[in-house]
Design an enzyme around this catalytic site. Structure first.
Site, PDB file in Angstrom:
ATOM      1  N   LEU A 140       0.792  -1.125   0.037  1.00 54.01           N
ATOM      2  CA  LEU A 140      -0.009   0.046  -0.081  1.00 54.01           C
ATOM      3  C   LEU A 140       0.657   1.414   0.127  1.00 54.01           C
ATOM      4  O   LEU A 140       1.943   1.314   0.595  1.00 54.01           O
ATOM      5  CB  LEU A 140      -0.887  -0.085   1.231  1.00 54.01           C
ATOM      6  CG  LEU A 140      -1.867  -1.073   1.297  1.00 54.01           C
ATOM      7  CD1 LEU A 140      -2.768  -0.989   2.942  1.00 54.01           C
ATOM      8  CD2 LEU A 140      -2.997  -0.882   0.202  1.00 54.01           C
ATOM      9  N   ASP A 141       0.262   2.337  -0.520  1.00 56.24           N
ATOM     10  CA  ASP A 141       1.190   3.592  -0.568  1.00 56.24           C
ATOM     11  C   ASP A 141       1.307   4.026   0.912  1.00 56.24           C
ATOM     12  O   ASP A 141       0.435   3.596   1.840  1.00 56.24           O
ATOM     13  CB  ASP A 141       0.366   4.720  -1.326  1.00 56.24           C
ATOM     14  CG  ASP A 141       0.327   4.083  -2.999  1.00 56.24           C
ATOM     15  OD1 ASP A 141       0.907   3.412  -3.379  1.00 56.24           O
ATOM     16  OD2 ASP A 141      -0.497   4.684  -3.463  1.00 56.24           O
ATOM     17  N   GLU A 142       2.231   4.875   1.141  1.00 60.26           N
ATOM     18  CA  GLU A 142       2.762   5.315   2.317  1.00 60.26           C
ATOM     19  C   GLU A 142       1.342   6.062   3.199  1.00 60.26           C
ATOM     20  O   GLU A 142       1.117   5.726   4.533  1.00 60.26           O
ATOM     21  CB  GLU A 142       3.988   6.137   2.304  1.00 60.26           C
ATOM     22  CG  GLU A 142       4.108   6.911   3.820  1.00 60.26           C
ATOM     23  CD  GLU A 142       5.105   7.947   3.537  1.00 60.26           C
ATOM     24  OE1 GLU A 142       5.794   8.331   4.827  1.00 60.26           O
ATOM     25  OE2 GLU A 142       5.714   8.286   2.491  1.00 60.26           O
TER      26      GLU A 142
END
Length: 340
Positions: A140-142
């Site tokens: 997942l993106d940050e």
């Protein structure tokens, strides 16, 4: 077919469906291991039929099949002792699902990244008395929160990679966006590639890779002349920043996502709360048992200030196993939180 972890070994008890097949075939089909990986196992004599090293063409009988190594391994990250313990939503001997908080990286990009989800997972593994390599199946993106799937050993990692590549891992997200989508339900099928003008940014481009996102608007809310929509999204492909790019392209960027036109507002602090995108549900067929594994992650506290806007939608879906048109309901605990 029964598959168990015993020490640093995977032990397979064949059933009638695989008895009589070649050992190599069992490994590549029933266990979904890649051909190259299987050849390496045989070359290193890590495949045992009973107590004897097996060859690829040996036939499977009633004796147990053992795969040596690939279970007990170093965590792969250092300094995990200083990190909090990961929140694990589901776990068995072969896989587990972690609830990622917003605004932290999935894994370190360098020594300066001292507290990532990988550090927290290593801490959790240690607390369980397990020495396993931290193996995320997807990322997942940050700024995104929610469900991430992990493999508990090298064999499960290959099987889960196979399931992901063949679209057998279903992921559903909740996004809070600016504006109103063109229709209540739809499919965004637009190719995505790198934006050559902005580092780290992606965009819809004819030269990009195929990308498809299904969406359904759960609720809309008007606030001081602005419209916000709560949207469920389901990935059909896994391109970088896919949901963020697709929603922004339709003129509905995610709240807090300044890279794609979202605004910092509503008390949403991007640096501590991430963006308003949450991996709410993950489901798959277990690679060994075939049983359905479905896991939900409650929305993080960063959503609390906006949840009352959508209380009715939450209440309507709370307690339902599946929503309208096969869409999952919003997590029950979230609905209870609003009502309290």
């Amino acid at each position: 077919m029964d598959v168990q972890v015993q020490g640093d070994m995977l032990v397979i008890q064949p059933d009638r469906r695989v008895v009589g097949s070649q050992v190599a075939s069992l490994l590549t089909t029933a266990l979904a291991l890649p051909d190259r990986f299987v050849r390496t196992l045989f070359h290193q004599q890590r495949v045992l039929l009973g107590a004897v090293p097996a060859t690829p063409v040996d036939l499977v009988g009633k004796s147990k099949l053992r795969l040596k190594g690939g279970v007990v391994e170093p965590y792969g990250v250092d300094g995990w002792q200083a990190s909090p313990i990961a929140e694990v939503l589901h776990a068995d001997d072969h896989l587990f699902v972690v609830n990622k908080p917003p605004a932290i990286l999935v894994h370190p990009g360098g020594p300066e990244d001292a507290d990532t989800l990988a550090h927290r997972v290593a801490h959790w593994l240690h607390a369980q008395g397990l020495e396993r390599k931290v193996r995320h199946v997807h990322r997942l993106d940050e700024g995104t929160s929610g469900c991430i799937l992990y493999a508990a050993h090298a064999y499960a990692a290959r099987a889960l990679d196979h399931a992901l590549a063949n679209k057998r891992v279903e992921r559903t997200y909740l996004a809070l966006v600016h504006g109103r989508l063109p229709q209540g339900r739809g499919r965004i099928e637009l190719p995505i590639g790198r934006d050559r003008h902005v580092a780290g940014r992606h965009r819809v481009t004819q030269n990009g890779l195929p990308a498809a996102t299904e969406y359904q608007v759960l609720r809309e809310h008007a606030q001081r002349g602005h419209t916000f929509s709560l949207v469920a999204c389901r990935l059909q492909t896994g391109r970088t920043h896919q949901i963020r790019v697709h929603l922004s392209h339709l003129g509905c960027p995610i709240v807090g996502d300044t890279l794609y036109g979202g605004r910092r507002m509503l008390g949403w602090r991007q640096e501590t709360s991430g963006i308003a995108l949450h991996a709410a549900q993950l489901s798959l067929s277990h690679p060994y048992t075939g049983e359905r594994v479905a896991v939900r992650a409650d929305l993080p506290v960063s959503w609390r200030s906006v949840l009352p806007w959508f209380a009715r939608a939450m209440a309507e879906t709370a307690g339902a196993e599946r929503g309208d048109g096969g869409w999952p309901s919003i997590p029950r605990a979230t609905a209870r939180e609003i009502e309290s």
